[in-house]
Design a protein around this motif. Structure first.
Motif, PDB file in Angstrom:
ATOM      1  N   GLY A   1      68.753 -53.612 -50.812  1.00  0.00           N
ATOM      2  CA  GLY A   1      68.408 -54.110 -49.493  1.00  0.00           C
ATOM      3  C   GLY A   1      68.837 -53.210 -48.351  1.00  0.00           C
ATOM      4  N   PRO A   2      68.545 -53.618 -47.127  1.00  0.00           N
ATOM      5  CA  PRO A   2      68.829 -52.790 -45.953  1.00  0.00           C
ATOM      6  C   PRO A   2      70.313 -52.630 -45.652  1.00  0.00           C
ATOM      7  N   GLN A   3      71.166 -53.498 -46.193  1.00  0.00           N
ATOM      8  CA  GLN A   3      72.607 -53.388 -45.975  1.00  0.00           C
ATOM      9  C   GLN A   3      73.329 -52.853 -47.208  1.00  0.00           C
ATOM     10  N   ALA A   4      72.637 -52.097 -48.029  1.00  0.00           N
ATOM     11  CA  ALA A   4      73.231 -51.597 -49.262  1.00  0.00           C
ATOM     12  C   ALA A   4      74.471 -50.751 -48.987  1.00  0.00           C
ATOM     13  N   ARG A   5      74.407 -49.863 -48.001  1.00  0.00           N
ATOM     14  CA  ARG A   5      75.562 -49.008 -47.709  1.00  0.00           C
ATOM     15  C   ARG A   5      76.759 -49.850 -47.259  1.00  0.00           C
ATOM     16  N   LYS A   6      76.516 -50.812 -46.383  1.00  0.00           N
ATOM     17  CA  LYS A   6      77.596 -51.693 -45.931  1.00  0.00           C
ATOM     18  C   LYS A   6      78.196 -52.449 -47.114  1.00  0.00           C
ATOM     19  N   PHE A   7      77.357 -52.943 -48.005  1.00  0.00           N
ATOM     20  CA  PHE A   7      77.834 -53.631 -49.195  1.00  0.00           C
ATOM     21  C   PHE A   7      78.746 -52.732 -50.018  1.00  0.00           C
ATOM     22  N   LEU A   8      78.333 -51.501 -50.269  1.00  0.00           N
ATOM     23  CA  LEU A   8      79.129 -50.585 -51.080  1.00  0.00           C
ATOM     24  C   LEU A   8      80.472 -50.265 -50.429  1.00  0.00           C
ATOM     25  N   LEU A   9      80.502 -50.178 -49.113  1.00  0.00           N
ATOM     26  CA  LEU A   9      81.749 -49.888 -48.413  1.00  0.00           C
ATOM     27  C   LEU A   9      82.659 -51.104 -48.321  1.00  0.00           C
ATOM     28  N   GLU A  10      82.123 -52.300 -48.571  1.00  0.00           N
ATOM     29  CA  GLU A  10      82.920 -53.531 -48.579  1.00  0.00           C
ATOM     30  C   GLU A  10      83.302 -53.970 -49.986  1.00  0.00           C
ATOM     31  N   LEU A  11      82.905 -53.205 -50.996  1.00  0.00           N
ATOM     32  CA  LEU A  11      82.999 -53.676 -52.376  1.00  0.00           C
ATOM     33  C   LEU A  11      84.403 -53.613 -52.959  1.00  0.00           C
ATOM     34  N   ALA A  12      85.197 -52.627 -52.565  1.00  0.00           N
ATOM     35  CA  ALA A  12      86.523 -52.448 -53.171  1.00  0.00           C
ATOM     36  C   ALA A  12      87.437 -53.631 -52.862  1.00  0.00           C
ATOM     37  N   GLY A  13      88.292 -53.971 -53.827  1.00  0.00           N
ATOM     38  CA  GLY A  13      89.266 -55.031 -53.617  1.00  0.00           C
ATOM     39  C   GLY A  13      89.258 -56.061 -54.729  1.00  0.00           C
ATOM     40  N   ASN A  14      90.376 -56.784 -54.843  1.00  0.00           N
ATOM     41  CA  ASN A  14      90.551 -57.786 -55.902  1.00  0.00           C
ATOM     42  C   ASN A  14      90.377 -59.221 -55.421  1.00  0.00           C
ATOM     43  N   GLU A  15      90.105 -59.406 -54.181  1.00  0.00           N
ATOM     44  CA  GLU A  15      90.000 -60.741 -53.607  1.00  0.00           C
ATOM     45  C   GLU A  15      88.551 -61.076 -53.263  1.00  0.00           C
TER      46      GLU A  15
END
Length: 265
Positions: free
Chosen positions: A143-157
């Motif tokens: 989708g159009p927010q794919a880059r934002k999604f990938l940059l928000e992906l890291a983390g355990n919560e």
């Protein structure tokens, strides 16, 4: 026609090529199931991606955590590990085509009575629900927010699933379960930092596939990710990560008859 499920490759192109020769793989009639972690830590992630992209139609891939890490780095994620071996891919002339192909692969594939996923499924998910959640992640990656999604992906919560989750938290839990989980509690709280063998389960947890009454026990889950578990079969589970990149073996299992093939790492 034969179907070969193959464990984590992690850039070990030479071992993959030997495996395909060993089983006399014929893309005109045979199929490959790849359990994810195609890239990273091994020496030749670029050749692995190019080969599997060329085999599209004969090779079914699901995303692993290292594959998503590659997409994260390409999107601008800066916190890279010292054992990252992705430079060849990131500097390749066909980088964009390979990354586009990789980002279009799902977290989960459903093939009859088998579920193909990199790490596992939360015990409260039915197979149908897990497939629908995988599709949500696929839509985000395309989708159009794919880059934002990938940059928000890291983390355990968050550590556990809730149907009420929304936004990046919802997608992060889905990804973490499908690509990173080894241990969880009976009610589905993931212990994502734990990497040892089942005998070293953190207090109050157990391997995800041994949670009593897990709802995905209707199918056989074919997965990788857990090199400390190694190649392992039990009812409802085929685990194929035998640590090729660490000097172990690359393992393939022929789905039709359960025959096992291994080549040294």
């Amino acid at each position: 026609m034969s179907t070969y499920a193959i464990g984590d490759i992690q850039g070990c192109y030479a071992q993959l090529a030997r495996m395909l020769e060993r089983v006399a793989f014929d893309p005109s009639c045979d199929r490959l199931w790849l359990v994810g972690d195609l890239v990273n830590r091994g020496p030749d992630s670029l050749r692995v991606l190019r080969l599997l992209r060329e085999l599209e139609g004969a090779a079914d891939v699901v995303l692993g955590n290292h594959d998503l890490y590659l997409l994260m780095v390409a999107a601008g994620y800066k916190r890279r590990g010292s054992d990252d071996t992705l430079r060849q891919v990131l500097e390749a002339p066909d980088r964009d085509e390979l990354l586009h192909w990789l980002a279009r692969q799902p977290l989960l594939r459903l093939e009859g009575e088998h579920v193909l996923v990199h790490a596992g499924l939360l015990p409260g998910w039915t197979v149908a629900q897990a497939k629908a959640l995988s599709d949500e992640v696929g839509a985000a990656l395309a989708g159009p927010q794919a880059r934002k999604f990938l940059l928000e992906l890291a983390g355990n919560e968050p550590e556990r699933w809730s149907d009420k989750l929304k936004g990046w938290d919802r997608l992060r839990v889905i990804v973490n379960a499908c690509t990173r989980m080894r241990f969880c509690t009976a009610d589905g709280r993931m212990a994502l930092r734990a990497k040892g063998p089942p005998s070293q389960a953190p207090a109050g947890t157990l391997p995800w596939f041994r949670v009593p009454e897990r709802l995905s026990r209707t199918h056989t889950v074919v997965c990788g990710h857990w090199s400390a578990l190694g190649f392992h079969r039990e009812p409802g589970l085929i685990a194929l990560d035998s640590g090729c990149v660490w000097g172990g073996k690359l393992t393939a299992l022929r789905i039709e008859d359960g025959a096992v093939f291994q080549v040294p790492g």
